[in-house]
Design a protein around this motif. Structure first.
Motif, mmCIF file in Angstrom:
data_model
loop_
_atom_site.group_PDB
_atom_site.id
_atom_site.type_symbol
_atom_site.label_atom_id
_atom_site.label_comp_id
_atom_site.label_asym_id
_atom_site.label_seq_id
_atom_site.Cartn_x
_atom_site.Cartn_y
_atom_site.Cartn_z
ATOM 1 N N ILE A 1 -57.191 45.444 13.452
ATOM 2 C CA ILE A 1 -57.430 46.879 13.594
ATOM 3 C C ILE A 1 -58.727 47.228 12.874
ATOM 4 C CG2 ILE A 1 -56.576 49.201 13.083
ATOM 5 C CD1 ILE A 1 -53.748 48.067 13.126
ATOM 6 N N ALA A 2 -59.615 47.950 13.569
ATOM 7 C CA ALA A 2 -60.880 48.391 12.982
ATOM 8 C C ALA A 2 -61.058 49.867 13.289
ATOM 9 C CB ALA A 2 -62.050 47.586 13.533
ATOM 10 N N PRO B 1 -61.621 43.060 16.496
ATOM 11 C CA PRO B 1 -60.321 43.730 16.511
ATOM 12 C C PRO B 1 -59.673 43.692 17.883
ATOM 13 C CG PRO B 1 -62.053 45.352 16.715
ATOM 14 C CD PRO B 1 -62.732 44.026 16.506
ATOM 15 N N ARG B 2 -58.379 43.961 17.901
ATOM 16 C CA ARG B 2 -57.654 44.202 19.148
ATOM 17 C C ARG B 2 -57.494 45.698 19.384
ATOM 18 N NH1 ARG B 2 -52.156 41.268 19.303
ATOM 19 N NH2 ARG B 2 -52.278 41.975 21.465
ATOM 20 N N LEU B 3 -57.425 46.458 18.289
ATOM 21 C CA LEU B 3 -57.301 47.911 18.367
ATOM 22 C C LEU B 3 -58.459 48.540 17.615
ATOM 23 C CD1 LEU B 3 -55.670 50.519 19.037
ATOM 24 C CD2 LEU B 3 -54.496 50.203 16.840
ATOM 25 N N MET B 4 -59.203 49.408 18.324
ATOM 26 C CA MET B 4 -60.327 50.113 17.723
ATOM 27 C C MET B 4 -59.964 51.583 17.584
ATOM 28 S SD MET B 4 -63.785 49.865 16.977
ATOM 29 C CE MET B 4 -64.758 48.917 18.139
ATOM 30 N N LEU B 5 -60.088 52.108 16.355
ATOM 31 C CA LEU B 5 -59.831 53.510 16.073
ATOM 32 C C LEU B 5 -61.172 54.217 15.940
ATOM 33 C CD1 LEU B 5 -57.113 53.091 13.269
ATOM 34 C CD2 LEU B 5 -56.753 53.217 15.743
ATOM 35 N N LEU B 6 -61.472 55.113 16.868
ATOM 36 C CA LEU B 6 -62.740 55.834 16.866
ATOM 37 C C LEU B 6 -62.478 57.286 16.477
ATOM 38 C CD1 LEU B 6 -64.333 54.494 20.195
ATOM 39 C CD2 LEU B 6 -64.679 53.642 17.856
ATOM 40 N N ASP B 7 -62.959 57.678 15.296
ATOM 41 C CA ASP B 7 -62.706 59.016 14.767
ATOM 42 C C ASP B 7 -63.916 59.911 15.025
ATOM 43 O OD1 ASP B 7 -61.691 61.195 13.488
ATOM 44 O OD2 ASP B 7 -61.357 60.209 11.560
ATOM 45 N N GLU B 8 -63.815 60.738 16.070
ATOM 46 C CA GLU B 8 -64.867 61.662 16.491
ATOM 47 C C GLU B 8 -66.232 60.979 16.607
ATOM 48 O OE1 GLU B 8 -64.949 65.565 14.852
ATOM 49 O OE2 GLU B 8 -62.834 65.530 14.287
ATOM 50 N N PRO B 9 -66.333 59.950 17.435
ATOM 51 C CA PRO B 9 -67.606 59.228 17.557
ATOM 52 C C PRO B 9 -68.728 60.070 18.159
ATOM 53 C CG PRO B 9 -66.086 58.539 19.275
ATOM 54 C CD PRO B 9 -65.299 59.394 18.322
ATOM 55 N N ALA B 10 -68.390 61.124 18.905
ATOM 56 C CA ALA B 10 -69.426 61.933 19.552
ATOM 57 C C ALA B 10 -69.894 63.096 18.692
ATOM 58 C CB ALA B 10 -68.910 62.455 20.897
ATOM 59 N N ILE C 1 -68.156 53.193 25.464
ATOM 60 C CA ILE C 1 -66.777 52.946 25.038
ATOM 61 C C ILE C 1 -66.016 52.200 26.122
ATOM 62 C CG2 ILE C 1 -64.570 54.058 24.497
ATOM 63 C CD1 ILE C 1 -66.186 56.231 23.045
ATOM 64 N N ARG C 2 -66.213 52.592 27.371
ATOM 65 C CA ARG C 2 -65.545 51.879 28.462
ATOM 66 C C ARG C 2 -66.046 50.442 28.580
ATOM 67 N NH1 ARG C 2 -64.189 55.272 33.937
ATOM 68 N NH2 ARG C 2 -62.224 56.128 33.173
ATOM 69 N N VAL C 3 -67.340 50.259 28.419
ATOM 70 C CA VAL C 3 -67.919 48.920 28.535
ATOM 71 C C VAL C 3 -67.384 48.007 27.442
ATOM 72 C CG1 VAL C 3 -70.054 47.590 28.323
ATOM 73 C CG2 VAL C 3 -69.997 49.625 29.772
ATOM 74 N N ILE C 4 -67.378 48.488 26.190
ATOM 75 C CA ILE C 4 -66.921 47.610 25.112
ATOM 76 C C ILE C 4 -65.425 47.360 25.222
ATOM 77 C CG2 ILE C 4 -68.796 48.291 23.574
ATOM 78 C CD1 ILE C 4 -66.807 49.979 22.003
ATOM 79 N N ARG C 5 -64.665 48.343 25.743
ATOM 80 C CA ARG C 5 -63.239 48.098 25.967
ATOM 81 C C ARG C 5 -63.048 46.918 26.911
ATOM 82 N NH1 ARG C 5 -59.410 50.915 29.375
ATOM 83 N NH2 ARG C 5 -61.167 51.034 30.832
ATOM 84 N N THR D 1 -58.146 47.580 22.912
ATOM 85 C CA THR D 1 -57.380 48.811 23.085
ATOM 86 C C THR D 1 -58.042 49.841 22.182
ATOM 87 O OG1 THR D 1 -55.341 47.574 23.496
ATOM 88 C CG2 THR D 1 -55.114 49.898 22.881
ATOM 89 N N VAL D 2 -58.232 51.060 22.684
ATOM 90 C CA VAL D 2 -58.976 52.078 21.941
ATOM 91 C C VAL D 2 -58.101 53.309 21.727
ATOM 92 C CG1 VAL D 2 -60.979 53.610 21.931
ATOM 93 C CG2 VAL D 2 -61.190 51.293 22.876
#
Length: 254
Positions: free
Chosen positions: A80-81, A169-178, A193-197, A203-204
């Motif tokens: 998890i990241a 990671p398998r799970l990426m937590l993105l906290d307000e990246p925009a 985000i779609r590309v890196i997924r 899993t995002v």
């Protein structure tokens, strides 16, 4: 198949209820957006997942592991990241060095051996090579030797994502990246985000206020208000849910 399952999670700070019986699932390989007004408890949940906060009750299952029973230092090595609302990079370090800090959860040398430089040189060389290759994949390779200080804000956001990816990671937590990005940068971020997924088999779980981006890239959406889930489903289902409309726009006048 669910990779992450949140079940009846509650968090209280004194008399303040931050999360109130929150339950939802995130399917493996999905982009799941967690949305809601300010103060809904979204970042609190991220801090629970990363073990920065303790939950008062509930279960959080990640690939069969109960995260709430694990210490914080185990979370990254489990797969998890996360990124943060405010950029949390080291300004004086180079872009490559910042990204390398995200890979240390995969290291094998350990603190004592690193201090004594036993095997640390070999580990640092493969780590440096891997992170340089990662920067190249994300079109950031030309910035590898530049200090982060002085780089554009949008670029710093991309570097932070690269650092998270360095931990594989398998799970990426993105906290307000925009947050703080221009309209064109938000569009570019959504595509990235779609590309890196897809490319990194991720899993995002995404917390975001830019609804156009959320609705465009998400497979699943969970809506929170005052620490509770008020809706869950596809972007189309959530967009037309009366409870969601009320939470964002207010109840219609009588």
């Amino acid at each position: 198949m669910a990779l992450l399952t949140v079940t009846d999670v509650g968090v209280r700070f004194g008399g303040v209820v931050a999360l109130d019986g929150l339950s939802f699932t995130v399917s493996e390989g999905a982009i799941c957006a967690l949305i809601g007004p300010n103060g809904a408890g979204k970042t609190t949940l991220f801090n629970v997942l990363c073990r920065l906060y303790d939950a008062n009750e509930g279960i959080v299952s990640f690939d069969g592991h109960d995260l709430l029973k694990l210490p914080a230092h185990r979370i990254a090595s489990l797969g998890i990241a996360r990124t943060f609302q405010n950029v949390a990079l080291f300004p004086a370090l180079t872009v490559l060095e910042n990204v390398m800090t995200g890979a240390h959860s995969r290291g094998r040398v350990g603190f004592a051996r690193a201090v004594l430089r036993i095997g640390a040189g070999k580990e640092e060389r493969w780590m440096r090579a891997e992170c340089q290759a990662l920067l190249e994949r994300l079109d950031l390779g030309h910035l590898a030797t530049r200090p982060c200080a002085g780089l554009p804000y949008g670029t710093l956001k991309r570097i932070e994502i690269a650092r998270a990816l360095a931990g594989q990671p398998r799970l990426m937590l993105l906290d307000e990246p925009a947050a703080g990005l221009t309209h064109s940068e938000v569009d570019e971020l959504g595509q990235q985000i779609r590309v890196i997924r897809d490319e990194f088999d991720l899993t995002v779980l995404l917390v975001e206020h830019h609804m156009a981006m959320v609705m465009q890239i998400s497979d699943e959406v969970v809506v929170m208000d005052f620490g509770r889930k008020i809706a869950e489903g596809s972007p189309e289902q959530v967009r037309n849910d009366p409870k969601v409309i009320e939470a964002y726009l207010g109840a219609p006048s009588a």
